[in-house]
Enzyme design. Structure first.
Site, short mmCIF file in Angstrom:
data_model
loop_
_atom_site.label_atom_id
_atom_site.label_comp_id
_atom_site.label_asym_id
_atom_site.label_seq_id
_atom_site.Cartn_x
_atom_site.Cartn_y
_atom_site.Cartn_z
N ASP A 1 -11.72 38.89 -91.93
CA ASP A 1 -12.82 38.26 -91.56
C ASP A 1 -13.61 39.20 -90.20
OD1 ASP A 1 -12.56 35.89 -92.48
OD2 ASP A 1 -12.77 34.66 -90.41
N LYS B 1 3.19 45.23 -87.74
CA LYS B 1 3.64 45.05 -86.34
C LYS B 1 5.08 45.45 -86.35
CE LYS B 1 2.68 43.59 -82.23
NZ LYS B 1 1.56 44.52 -81.44
N ASP C 1 -5.80 38.11 -93.31
CA ASP C 1 -6.53 36.89 -93.05
C ASP C 1 -7.61 37.26 -92.02
OD1 ASP C 1 -7.76 34.18 -93.31
OD2 ASP C 1 -6.55 33.65 -91.72
N TYR D 1 2.68 32.33 -94.11
CA TYR D 1 1.66 31.27 -94.86
C TYR D 1 2.68 30.21 -95.86
CZ TYR D 1 -3.18 32.44 -93.87
OH TYR D 1 -4.39 32.56 -93.31
N ASP E 1 -2.78 45.29 -83.85
CA ASP E 1 -3.42 45.24 -82.78
C ASP E 1 -4.60 46.64 -82.76
OD1 ASP E 1 -1.24 46.69 -82.22
OD2 ASP E 1 -1.15 46.00 -80.18
#
Ligand code: IPM
Ligand code: MG
Length: 366
Positions: free
Chosen positions: A250, A190, A246, A135, A222
């Site tokens: 959601d 990851k 982020d 970001y 994942d």
């Protein structure tokens, strides 16, 4: 106590009006000051985060933030887009620790897109690092490729990066939060592909040495996305980087029935914070009076608890929200057969009524 009120765009002003109503019936002494932010500030002052708004946010004891963004600003230069306001506030105020609790209220078990038995009693806390990662990493931009699959072609690039202190401090936040809950942390990375997240995993493991009473589990992002819909109740505290957080927050929101229910807190190292619903500005329903104000109202409760040291007032709000849900009131996003569909203001009024111990108004079914 001074609270900065930044309503923003889309449904921001509508949901903020309800949150302010609730704040005003708590018999607390505080001062509020409202300022434009996002697209609204761009219209008013030519910048999504004007100097005066930033200064107000810096001077306040806590910040209540609505939402920013509208498709109509998508063609502006990036520094002028509404999203830069929230990113700028996070960066300039050092709000590195983002708490996104995903709680499935008993009354809303059937509003989730997952089977009720998978989400009943769900209570996860996602802790998202908020001021680093891809970001904010530099350099970023567009250029002509000198290597890769298409040398000479136009390309775009961002930089994923984390420094040791950034990972250490968010790991401490997560382990300390876990100590107040069921002492279990899942760190999402990851590491199988990315250098940045191998480093993340190594440092989280190191910091864990100081918290032997807390259980630590590592999970690739994942797989975490899959486990969240397969067996969400297996999680307790989840700690992860800015971008994975982020996305996963959601996803977790949908487990609870609606993103319209999720508050959030973004804290600096002294626990000063910005409080906002986890959802966005929803321009498609803006101005219609149908948005769910509960995420913002619950953000007020988080603000009272984390930054303003008013745990009793926070609990009053949270029980009032439970009471209106038990009374069967629902905005469109959480509505189901047999419930009373209400608009934004009626929902806010009902929470106020529940706090002030008045009967929750009965509204004719629509
Ligand atoms: C969020 C939002 C923001 C983010 C946007 C509006 C910049 O999606 O708070 O999750 O990506 O962090
Ligand atoms: Mg988001």
């Amino acid at each position: 106590m001074k609270i900065a009120i930044l309503p923003g765009d889309g449904i921001g002003p509508e949901i903020m009006a309800e949150a302010v109503k609730v704040l005003n019936v708590l018999d607390l002494s505080f001062e509020t000051e409202t300022a434009p932010v996002g697209g609204a500030a761009y219209e008013a002052a030519g910048h999504p985060l004007p100097e005066s708004t930033l200064n107000l946010a810096k001077a306040a004891d806590a910040i209540l933030f609505g939402a920013v963004g509208d498709w109509k600003y998508d063609t502006l230069d990036r520094p002028l887009r509404p999203e830069q306001a929230i990113l700028g506030l996070r960066k300039h105020l050092g709000l590195f620790a983002n708490f996104r609790p995903a709680i499935c209220y008993e009354q809303l078990t059937h509003a989730s897109s997952l089977k009720p038995e998978l989400v009943a009693g769900l209570d996860i806390l996602i802790i998202r690092e908020l001021t680093g990662d891809i970001y904010f990493g530099q350099p970023r931009g567009r250029r002509t490729a000198v290597d890769g699959h298409f040398p000479g072609a136009e390309e775009a690039f961002d930089t994923m990066r984390y420094s040791r202190p950034e990972i250490e401090r968010i790991a401490h936040v997560a382990f300390q939060a876990a100590r107040k809950r069921s002492k279990k942390v899942t760190s999402v990375d990851k590491a199988n592909v990315l250098e940045t997240f191998q480093f993340w995993k190594d440092i989280v493991t190191e910091v864990h040495q100081q918290y032997p009473d807390v259980e630590l589990q590592h999970m690739y992002v994942d797989n975490a996305a899959m486990q969240l819909v397969k067996a969400p109740k297996a999680f307790d505290v989840v700690v992860t980087g800015n971008m994975f957080g982020d996305i996963l927050s959601d996803e977790a929101a949908m487990l609870t029935g609606s993103i319209g229910m999720l508050p959030s807190a973004s804290l600096d190292k002294a626990n000063k914070g910005l409080y906002e619903p986890s959802h966005g500005s929803a321009p498609d329903i803006a101005g219609k009076g149908v948005a769910n104000p509960l995420a913002t109202i619950l953000s007020v409760a988080m603000m009272l608890r984390y930054s303003l040291n008013q745990p009793e007032a926070a609990a009053r709000i949270e029980s009032a929200v439970q009471a209106v849900l038990s009374a069967g009131l629902r905005t469109g996003d959480i509505w189901s057969e047999g419930m009373q569909k209400v608009g934004t203001a009626a929902m806010g009024d009902a929470v106020v009524a529940a706090i002030t111990c008045k009967t929750i108004p009965t509204i004719t079914k629509s």
